[in-house]
Motif scaffolding. Sequence first.
Motif, PDB file in Angstrom:
ATOM      1  N   GLU A   1     -95.473 -27.683 -39.995  1.00 54.30           N
ATOM      2  CA  GLU A   1     -96.465 -28.762 -39.937  1.00 54.30           C
ATOM      3  C   GLU A   1     -97.811 -28.289 -40.489  1.00 54.30           C
ATOM      4  O   GLU A   1     -98.509 -29.037 -41.194  1.00 54.30           O
ATOM      5  N   ILE A   2     -98.172 -27.062 -40.176  1.00 50.50           N
ATOM      6  CA  ILE A   2     -99.428 -26.496 -40.671  1.00 50.50           C
ATOM      7  C   ILE A   2     -99.421 -26.412 -42.192  1.00 50.50           C
ATOM      8  O   ILE A   2    -100.397 -26.788 -42.854  1.00 50.50           O
TER       9      ILE A   2
ATOM     10  N   GLU B   1    -106.467 -29.590 -34.156  1.00 54.36           N
ATOM     11  CA  GLU B   1    -106.795 -30.659 -35.099  1.00 54.36           C
ATOM     12  C   GLU B   1    -107.733 -30.129 -36.176  1.00 54.36           C
ATOM     13  O   GLU B   1    -108.763 -29.540 -35.890  1.00 54.36           O
ATOM     14  N   THR B   2    -107.359 -30.316 -37.424  1.00 50.88           N
ATOM     15  CA  THR B   2    -108.139 -29.785 -38.538  1.00 50.88           C
ATOM     16  C   THR B   2    -108.448 -30.840 -39.589  1.00 50.88           C
ATOM     17  O   THR B   2    -109.551 -30.864 -40.148  1.00 50.88           O
TER      18      THR B   2
ATOM     19  N   PHE C   1    -109.713 -23.279 -38.667  1.00 46.30           N
ATOM     20  CA  PHE C   1    -108.583 -22.690 -37.952  1.00 46.30           C
ATOM     21  C   PHE C   1    -107.465 -23.719 -37.898  1.00 46.30           C
ATOM     22  O   PHE C   1    -107.711 -24.914 -37.759  1.00 46.30           O
ATOM     23  N   MET C   2    -106.228 -23.261 -37.968  1.00 50.85           N
ATOM     24  CA  MET C   2    -105.068 -24.105 -37.701  1.00 50.85           C
ATOM     25  C   MET C   2    -104.495 -23.808 -36.319  1.00 50.85           C
ATOM     26  O   MET C   2    -103.838 -24.646 -35.711  1.00 50.85           O
TER      27      MET C   2
ATOM     28  N   ILE D   1    -117.748 -28.307 -28.066  1.00 49.54           N
ATOM     29  CA  ILE D   1    -118.408 -27.717 -29.231  1.00 49.54           C
ATOM     30  C   ILE D   1    -117.412 -27.034 -30.159  1.00 49.54           C
ATOM     31  O   ILE D   1    -117.516 -27.125 -31.384  1.00 49.54           O
ATOM     32  N   ASP D   2    -116.411 -26.364 -29.584  1.00 48.37           N
ATOM     33  CA  ASP D   2    -115.454 -25.627 -30.411  1.00 48.37           C
ATOM     34  C   ASP D   2    -114.632 -26.545 -31.312  1.00 48.37           C
ATOM     35  O   ASP D   2    -114.050 -26.094 -32.301  1.00 48.37           O
ATOM     36  N   ASN D   3    -114.602 -27.816 -30.997  1.00 46.07           N
ATOM     37  CA  ASN D   3    -113.827 -28.770 -31.806  1.00 46.07           C
ATOM     38  C   ASN D   3    -114.657 -29.445 -32.894  1.00 46.07           C
ATOM     39  O   ASN D   3    -114.126 -30.238 -33.674  1.00 46.07           O
ATOM     40  N   LEU D   4    -115.950 -29.150 -32.945  1.00 44.31           N
ATOM     41  CA  LEU D   4    -116.828 -29.840 -33.891  1.00 44.31           C
ATOM     42  C   LEU D   4    -116.687 -29.283 -35.303  1.00 44.31           C
ATOM     43  O   LEU D   4    -116.361 -28.107 -35.500  1.00 44.31           O
ATOM     44  N   PRO D   5    -116.947 -30.119 -36.323  1.00 42.79           N
ATOM     45  CA  PRO D   5    -116.985 -29.609 -37.699  1.00 42.79           C
ATOM     46  C   PRO D   5    -118.203 -28.711 -37.887  1.00 42.79           C
ATOM     47  O   PRO D   5    -119.173 -28.790 -37.131  1.00 42.79           O
TER      48      PRO D   5
END
Length: 659
Positions: free
Chosen positions: A286-287, A253-254, A227-228, A201-205
């Motif tokens: 990279e960010i 991943e953003t 978040f980066m 869930i924390d990785n979802l848009p």
Amino acid sequence: MSNEKRKILLIEPNYKNKYPPIGLMKIASYHRLLGDDVKFYKGDLRDLVIDELFELCLIKLNKIDSSINWIQKAFFIKQYIKSGKKHFVELLELNEAKYAPLIIEVIEEFSKMFRKKLYEPFWDRIYVTTLFTFYWKVTVETINFVKPLVKDTSQIFVGGVLASLLHKELEEATGITPHQGLLDKPGMLDPNIIEAKKIIIDNLPLDYSILDEIDYQYPTESAYFTFMTKGCTRKCAFCSVPILEPTYKPKIETKGKFDEIKNLYGEQQNLLLMDNNVLASPNFAEIIQEIKDMGFQKGATWEEPNQLEIAIRNLQNHPNTRAYTKRSFRLFHELVKRLKGANQQFAYNVLDDCQLLNLETTTKENLIKAYNELKELNEKYRNKSKKLRYVDFNQGTDARYVTDEFMRLMSEIPIRPLRIAFDYIGIRKQYENAVALAAKYGIRELSNYILYNFNDKPEDLYNRLEININLCHEHNIDIFSFPMKYIPLFGEEAKHREYTGKHWNKKFIRAVQSVLNVSKGIVAPASKKGQTSFFHKAFGKNIEEYKKLLYMPETYIVYRSVFEEEKNLGYTKYWSRDFDIISKSPHWDEAKEIIESSDFSNIEERTVNPVIREFLRHYHIQRSTLKNEDKEYNALKKQYDNLIKSDRFIDLTLTYDYV
């Protein structure tokens, strides 16, 4: 558990906050992936229940008499359900209705159901997000309120900051075991659903659509929230991040989530990054490159996309029909306000013909119909002006990680403002170096939170604020400071805002808050060197004036123009005179203790000393008496003149002290 379509309610307690609930926005995305029906609510929870009861009532009313347009009478029906007042039944105008007695009986049934809480649960699962620990009372009330609204209380999920920090206390107060930390592993909410086992869930848009379901408007406008990095490498005693996000993730991943949000909700103007310590990342270069690739290079501009077109498209394709109905309705009415003359009348007529003048009568089909008639006008008259884009690392950057190269990279994106933490005086050298490097690379607008009431002394706050003023002059930049009072992370003192640090007292804290009340929490710099800044006017020209101000009556601080100038009340100079006398007298220790308690009620019971009683008359004028000072000024002046301007205190002091 079978993977049936479930009714899901997402709740944010009814406190005021700046940023939308990112956790709930991710959970909304999660449940939509599972095909569930999701609703978001923030507001008076009684109105939420009434809305649900009205929907059930509507079904019954249509079965009794479908010839009546009950939607047009929704307001009066809801008011009757809420209050039970017969007046609202009369406003329904049912005299000609064939089944009036039966109709009234049904509405009365639902009113009784609401007022006696006899309704059945509406939802299969409820999520309640939590924010700051000092929102304890409203958070507990919210959780307890929603218990009867869910079919099984084991399906109430509570998470967020307060839930993680006051985990045991919240369980004791509500009977609900909160979730601690992040939802950063697959299958955490539904371990028995195959599809859920694949989702982190924390990785979802974020599901931005839920924000259009509520009336509450978050102050932050068009922006991507993301978040980066996650977590922080520091373990500061005053900070909750090590508990909430214990593992530092130097790059997450953003870009994919960013593109998905852009495609679904349209291009957003600004980029708001919630990272807690982005400069600690070895991937910082990279960010920065990724931020530029997202369209946020220095000088980037943004043109607002066609919001009505996006809303109608999502109304047709997105599962959140409720949100896009409401959003499309609002955008249509904003369009009418922008138009003039014949165009405005034409648009109004279209909305009228399509029954879009009231939200209650608005339907998906009629919104689409109206759009087909008004889309050319909307395209012609929508806002197409170019605006600058900005990037904001909202949680601040760590001065101890700042290097020349890092600041050079930061200057390649439209950072505004650059937030650099200045949490305690011990990092002054690193902080000043970071500010100097920002100025070197042309970053001219800075901001920071100035923590106080922790282990610092009151003079530390003054010194840090003055350092910022001096840095502004030295580097020709602007630094906007936001003093932030420390509140403990755990225990009873975390549940409210009354905590005082070991070097502070209630009066000093109220004095600082009174100063900040005038500027809504901001300490702004002077625009030119040598010019009197707000800081020196508000906090004192030097540390001695500042220390004296901390003892000044709260009302004199907040309404300074009223109390300072002789042409108004002019009482400040009398307080200053009296303060200088008593603070050098043997009475000071006792008076000081009373003042620092910031409790000026029942003075007669707290001291028999007439000198102290006389001095404390300055503290009897309450802020509330001045809310209408323009209308009541003359009466107020007459009321207090004899009390404040008299020399009784001086005479009495001289006699009492030295005879």
